[in-house]
Write a protein that holds these residues in place. Sequence first.
Motif, short mmCIF file in Angstrom:
data_model
loop_
_atom_site.label_atom_id
_atom_site.label_comp_id
_atom_site.label_asym_id
_atom_site.label_seq_id
_atom_site.Cartn_x
_atom_site.Cartn_y
_atom_site.Cartn_z
N LEU A 1 1.44 -7.05 -11.62
CA LEU A 1 1.18 -8.48 -11.81
C LEU A 1 2.34 -9.32 -11.29
N LEU A 2 3.57 -8.89 -11.57
CA LEU A 2 4.74 -9.64 -11.11
C LEU A 2 4.83 -9.64 -9.58
N LYS A 3 4.52 -8.50 -8.97
CA LYS A 3 4.57 -8.43 -7.51
C LYS A 3 3.42 -9.19 -6.85
N ALA A 4 2.34 -9.40 -7.60
CA ALA A 4 1.20 -10.14 -7.06
C ALA A 4 1.37 -11.64 -7.17
N GLY B 1 -8.74 -9.61 -6.38
CA GLY B 1 -8.50 -8.74 -5.25
C GLY B 1 -7.02 -8.53 -4.97
N VAL B 2 -6.22 -9.58 -5.10
CA VAL B 2 -4.78 -9.47 -4.88
C VAL B 2 -4.15 -8.55 -5.90
N VAL B 3 -4.52 -8.73 -7.17
CA VAL B 3 -3.96 -7.88 -8.23
C VAL B 3 -4.36 -6.43 -8.03
N LEU B 4 -5.61 -6.18 -7.69
CA LEU B 4 -6.07 -4.80 -7.48
C LEU B 4 -5.36 -4.16 -6.29
N GLU B 5 -5.13 -4.94 -5.25
CA GLU B 5 -4.43 -4.40 -4.08
C GLU B 5 -3.01 -3.97 -4.44
#
Length: 272
Positions: A134-137, A225-229
């Motif tokens: 989550l932090l990296k997203a 989608g961003v979080v899943l990636e």
Amino acid sequence: MTTARSQSWFDVFKRVERSVWFQGFIISIIIIAALTVGAKTYPLPYSVELAINYLDTLITVFFLAEILLRFITYERKREFFKDPWNLFDSVIVIGSLVPISNTDMVLVARLLRVLRVLRLVSIIPDLRVLINALLKAIPKMGYIALLMFIIFYIFGAMGSIFFEDINETLWGDIAISMLTLFRIATFEDWTDVMYETMSVYPLSWMYYVVFIFLTAFVFLNMMVGVVLEVMSRETSAEEQQHQEDHHQALVEQISQLQQQVQALSDKLDRKD
């Protein structure tokens, strides 16, 4: 002899700190700590409140001992402080040592006791992966949030221009209009707002349908989608790290076996 004994104690501490039962015990203590914080929000008899205070003190001492044990198990002590989760736990535990009464820091001390529940994140590896992902997203999600703000701003301006005369409370200015749009995006009685404007502008339903399609479907799916990636990348990186650690452990074991075989061979040669 002293070095060997200290190494044996180090191995014992390391096994205890990494054991499944110890980790489960820590999780249980964190849950009990959370329950004590919640119990203090209710009116309690003096005896019960006193018992909870004693229990809170014991929990704080246990957390301090657990942090010290974790610190001892690091061969290189500096590595302990390079882990952000260790720093987080240390701040929470050390902050909990502040007396909770008769001090100007009473609110901070209570807040830190509440935040002790977050130690579940640092204890459970899967939760750490989720938080790290989550932090990296967040950077990518920031661009999506900026695009959402632009859409909110455009539709807010349009709503204020066309619907201000219908309901000034909801569409009086662009700020109020954006707040109304947030209500619509969360589907909170949005049909009432739509039918009110449709009584004057029958085709205004298109305004709401397009806005909801963009915010609730397009942008929300982009966020997911961003979080899943990022989570997929984090999981792959963690699995690769586990494989490398396992390979390194095998290499060290093989090296130790080779040394033992060589030592045994040297003994046999000396006997001959």
